[in-house]
Design a protein around this motif. Structure first.
Motif, PDB file in Angstrom:
ATOM      1  N   MET A   1      88.025  28.028  55.094  1.00  0.00           N
ATOM      2  CA  MET A   1      88.622  28.636  56.235  1.00  0.00           C
ATOM      3  C   MET A   1      89.111  27.560  57.184  1.00  0.00           C
ATOM      4  O   MET A   1      88.415  26.587  57.423  1.00  0.00           O
ATOM      5  N   HIS A   2      90.281  27.729  57.713  1.00  0.00           N
ATOM      6  CA  HIS A   2      90.871  26.718  58.575  1.00  0.00           C
ATOM      7  C   HIS A   2      90.031  26.488  59.819  1.00  0.00           C
ATOM      8  O   HIS A   2      89.902  25.371  60.283  1.00  0.00           O
ATOM      9  N   GLN A   3      89.399  27.543  60.368  1.00  0.00           N
ATOM     10  CA  GLN A   3      88.566  27.367  61.546  1.00  0.00           C
ATOM     11  C   GLN A   3      87.384  26.464  61.231  1.00  0.00           C
ATOM     12  O   GLN A   3      86.980  25.658  62.060  1.00  0.00           O
ATOM     13  N   CYS A   4      86.768  26.599  60.049  1.00  0.00           N
ATOM     14  CA  CYS A   4      85.659  25.713  59.653  1.00  0.00           C
ATOM     15  C   CYS A   4      86.150  24.277  59.599  1.00  0.00           C
ATOM     16  O   CYS A   4      85.450  23.370  60.036  1.00  0.00           O
ATOM     17  N   LEU A   5      87.342  24.069  59.048  1.00  0.00           N
ATOM     18  CA  LEU A   5      87.902  22.724  58.982  1.00  0.00           C
ATOM     19  C   LEU A   5      88.109  22.186  60.393  1.00  0.00           C
ATOM     20  O   LEU A   5      87.738  21.049  60.689  1.00  0.00           O
ATOM     21  N   VAL A  48      86.126  31.757  54.777  1.00  0.00           N
ATOM     22  CA  VAL A  48      86.216  30.996  53.527  1.00  0.00           C
ATOM     23  C   VAL A  48      87.356  29.985  53.606  1.00  0.00           C
ATOM     24  O   VAL A  48      88.472  30.321  54.009  1.00  0.00           O
ATOM     25  N   LEU A  49      87.046  28.748  53.240  1.00  0.00           N
ATOM     26  CA  LEU A  49      88.084  27.736  53.055  1.00  0.00           C
ATOM     27  C   LEU A  49      88.580  27.891  51.624  1.00  0.00           C
ATOM     28  O   LEU A  49      87.802  27.803  50.677  1.00  0.00           O
ATOM     29  N   LYS A  50      89.867  28.163  51.460  1.00  0.00           N
ATOM     30  CA  LYS A  50      90.413  28.408  50.125  1.00  0.00           C
ATOM     31  C   LYS A  50      90.937  27.139  49.472  1.00  0.00           C
ATOM     32  O   LYS A  50      90.862  26.979  48.264  1.00  0.00           O
ATOM     33  N   ASP A  51      91.481  26.247  50.286  1.00  0.00           N
ATOM     34  CA  ASP A  51      92.050  25.012  49.746  1.00  0.00           C
ATOM     35  C   ASP A  51      91.985  23.931  50.813  1.00  0.00           C
ATOM     36  O   ASP A  51      92.216  24.205  51.988  1.00  0.00           O
ATOM     37  N   LEU A  52      91.653  22.726  50.385  1.00  0.00           N
ATOM     38  CA  LEU A  52      91.682  21.562  51.262  1.00  0.00           C
ATOM     39  C   LEU A  52      92.051  20.369  50.407  1.00  0.00           C
ATOM     40  O   LEU A  52      91.381  20.076  49.422  1.00  0.00           O
ATOM     41  N   SER A  53      93.123  19.721  50.788  1.00  0.00           N
ATOM     42  CA  SER A  53      93.590  18.558  50.046  1.00  0.00           C
ATOM     43  C   SER A  53      93.795  17.419  51.024  1.00  0.00           C
ATOM     44  O   SER A  53      94.452  17.593  52.054  1.00  0.00           O
ATOM     45  N   VAL A  54      93.192  16.258  50.718  1.00  0.00           N
ATOM     46  CA  VAL A  54      93.387  15.068  51.536  1.00  0.00           C
ATOM     47  C   VAL A  54      93.732  13.896  50.642  1.00  0.00           C
ATOM     48  O   VAL A  54      93.256  13.788  49.515  1.00  0.00           O
ATOM     49  N   SER A  55      94.585  13.030  51.132  1.00  0.00           N
ATOM     50  CA  SER A  55      94.932  11.817  50.395  1.00  0.00           C
ATOM     51  C   SER A  55      95.324  10.759  51.425  1.00  0.00           C
ATOM     52  O   SER A  55      95.689  11.092  52.549  1.00  0.00           O
ATOM     53  N   PRO A  56      95.233   9.494  51.093  1.00  0.00           N
ATOM     54  CA  PRO A  56      94.910   8.928  49.783  1.00  0.00           C
ATOM     55  C   PRO A  56      93.386   8.850  49.584  1.00  0.00           C
ATOM     56  O   PRO A  56      92.627   9.233  50.471  1.00  0.00           O
ATOM     57  N   SER A  68      96.319  19.101  53.732  1.00  0.00           N
ATOM     58  CA  SER A  68      96.746  20.498  53.791  1.00  0.00           C
ATOM     59  C   SER A  68      95.493  21.352  53.629  1.00  0.00           C
ATOM     60  O   SER A  68      94.505  20.906  53.039  1.00  0.00           O
ATOM     61  N   ALA A  69      95.540  22.563  54.177  1.00  0.00           N
ATOM     62  CA  ALA A  69      94.374  23.445  54.109  1.00  0.00           C
ATOM     63  C   ALA A  69      94.810  24.890  54.231  1.00  0.00           C
ATOM     64  O   ALA A  69      95.853  25.189  54.821  1.00  0.00           O
ATOM     65  N   SER A  70      94.007  25.767  53.655  1.00  0.00           N
ATOM     66  CA  SER A  70      94.211  27.200  53.853  1.00  0.00           C
ATOM     67  C   SER A  70      92.866  27.887  53.792  1.00  0.00           C
ATOM     68  O   SER A  70      91.930  27.414  53.146  1.00  0.00           O
ATOM     69  N   GLY A  71      92.780  28.992  54.495  1.00  0.00           N
ATOM     70  CA  GLY A  71      91.539  29.748  54.514  1.00  0.00           C
ATOM     71  C   GLY A  71      91.749  31.061  55.223  1.00  0.00           C
ATOM     72  O   GLY A  71      92.855  31.388  55.652  1.00  0.00           O
ATOM     73  N   TYR A 146      94.979  31.670  57.458  1.00  0.00           N
ATOM     74  CA  TYR A 146      95.524  30.502  58.144  1.00  0.00           C
ATOM     75  C   TYR A 146      95.930  29.469  57.097  1.00  0.00           C
ATOM     76  O   TYR A 146      95.245  29.315  56.088  1.00  0.00           O
ATOM     77  N   SER A 147      97.026  28.763  57.368  1.00  0.00           N
ATOM     78  CA  SER A 147      97.487  27.756  56.420  1.00  0.00           C
ATOM     79  C   SER A 147      98.104  26.577  57.172  1.00  0.00           C
ATOM     80  O   SER A 147      98.947  26.764  58.053  1.00  0.00           O
ATOM     81  N   LEU A 148      97.647  25.386  56.813  1.00  0.00           N
ATOM     82  CA  LEU A 148      98.239  24.157  57.332  1.00  0.00           C
ATOM     83  C   LEU A 148      98.997  23.519  56.175  1.00  0.00           C
ATOM     84  O   LEU A 148      98.384  23.053  55.218  1.00  0.00           O
ATOM     85  N   PRO A 149     100.333  23.519  56.228  1.00  0.00           N
ATOM     86  CA  PRO A 149     101.098  22.868  55.162  1.00  0.00           C
ATOM     87  C   PRO A 149     100.798  21.372  55.140  1.00  0.00           C
ATOM     88  O   PRO A 149     100.247  20.822  56.096  1.00  0.00           O
ATOM     89  N   GLN A 150     101.165  20.722  54.068  1.00  0.00           N
ATOM     90  CA  GLN A 150     100.941  19.285  53.946  1.00  0.00           C
ATOM     91  C   GLN A 150     101.473  18.592  55.197  1.00  0.00           C
ATOM     92  O   GLN A 150     102.640  18.739  55.554  1.00  0.00           O
ATOM     93  N   SER A 151     100.580  17.854  55.861  1.00  0.00           N
ATOM     94  CA  SER A 151     100.915  17.219  57.136  1.00  0.00           C
ATOM     95  C   SER A 151     100.361  15.812  57.170  1.00  0.00           C
ATOM     96  O   SER A 151      99.325  15.525  56.570  1.00  0.00           O
TER      97      SER A 151
END
Length: 194
Positions: A1-5, A48-56, A68-71, A146-151
């Motif tokens: 969930m984006h709020q948890c993030l 629920v956090l559905k997706d979280l991607s961090v790089s590098p 990026s994240a969604s939840g 909630y969704s945060l596109p790749q940023s």
């Protein structure tokens, strides 16, 4: 969930900014390796956090980060929004719970909404890129997706508590409201600083 993030990042930033009275040490470079996450709540958890991607990988601080994240949350998240954090460090092959030291470590925060209000006062715009994408940064968080596109983000220098040394860490955060568990998130990472 984006709020948890948001809450997890906010609590991390609170620590990094010296929000409490813990003794800090200046480090010139921090590397975070092997960042991993998973939900640890019940299958029907409202948040629920559905997706979280961090790089590098590794993440360098200071340095650039892409995320990026969604939840979603099926209930409105309002104050008081409790957050129970359990921080563990691997020592000689065993996981040891780090106690709550001046509001950092394995702590219970009675109201994450209050912490968000201290960091981003009501009436002030949410920081980028949340503002650009119309994402909230303080309570209440309405029910919905909630969704945060790749940023891209820049992570500035940080001062670390003297006890937050190199090693492998696990963090579990449990979000609650009115005595009910709303969601749970586990994060694992390795920290290396000089």
């Amino acid at each position: 969930m984006h709020q948890c993030l948001i809450l997890a990042v906010t609590l991390s930033l609170t620590a990094a900014a010296g929000f409490t009275q813990v003794n800090y040490k200046r480090v010139t470079k921090v590397k975070i390796l092997g960042f991993d996450w998973k939900n640890c709540g019940k299958p029907d958890a409202p948040a629920v956090l559905k997706d979280l991607s961090v790089s590098p990988d590794p993440i360098s601080i200071p340095g650039d980060l892409t995320a990026s994240a969604s939840g979603s949350t099926s209930v409105e998240l309002t104050a008081p929004l409790s957050v129970n954090v359990t921080l563990e460090k691997e020592v000689a092959g065993f996981w040891v719970k780090v106690p709550c030291l001046e509001e950092l470590g394995s702590c219970h925060y009675k109201d994450g909404c209050d912490i968000l209000n201290q960091l981003i006062p009501p009436g002030q715009d949410c920081p980028e890129p949340l503002h650009t994408y119309g994402l909230p940064c303080r309570c209440p968080f309405k029910a919905g997706s909630y969704s945060l596109p790749q940023s891209d983000f820049y992570l500035p220098h940080v001062d670390l508590p003297y006890w937050l040394t190199n090693g492998n860490y696990r963090v579990q955060g449990v979000l609650g409201m009115e005595g009910n568990e709303l969601g749970c998130l586990k994060i694992a990472l390795s920290l290396h600083s000089n």
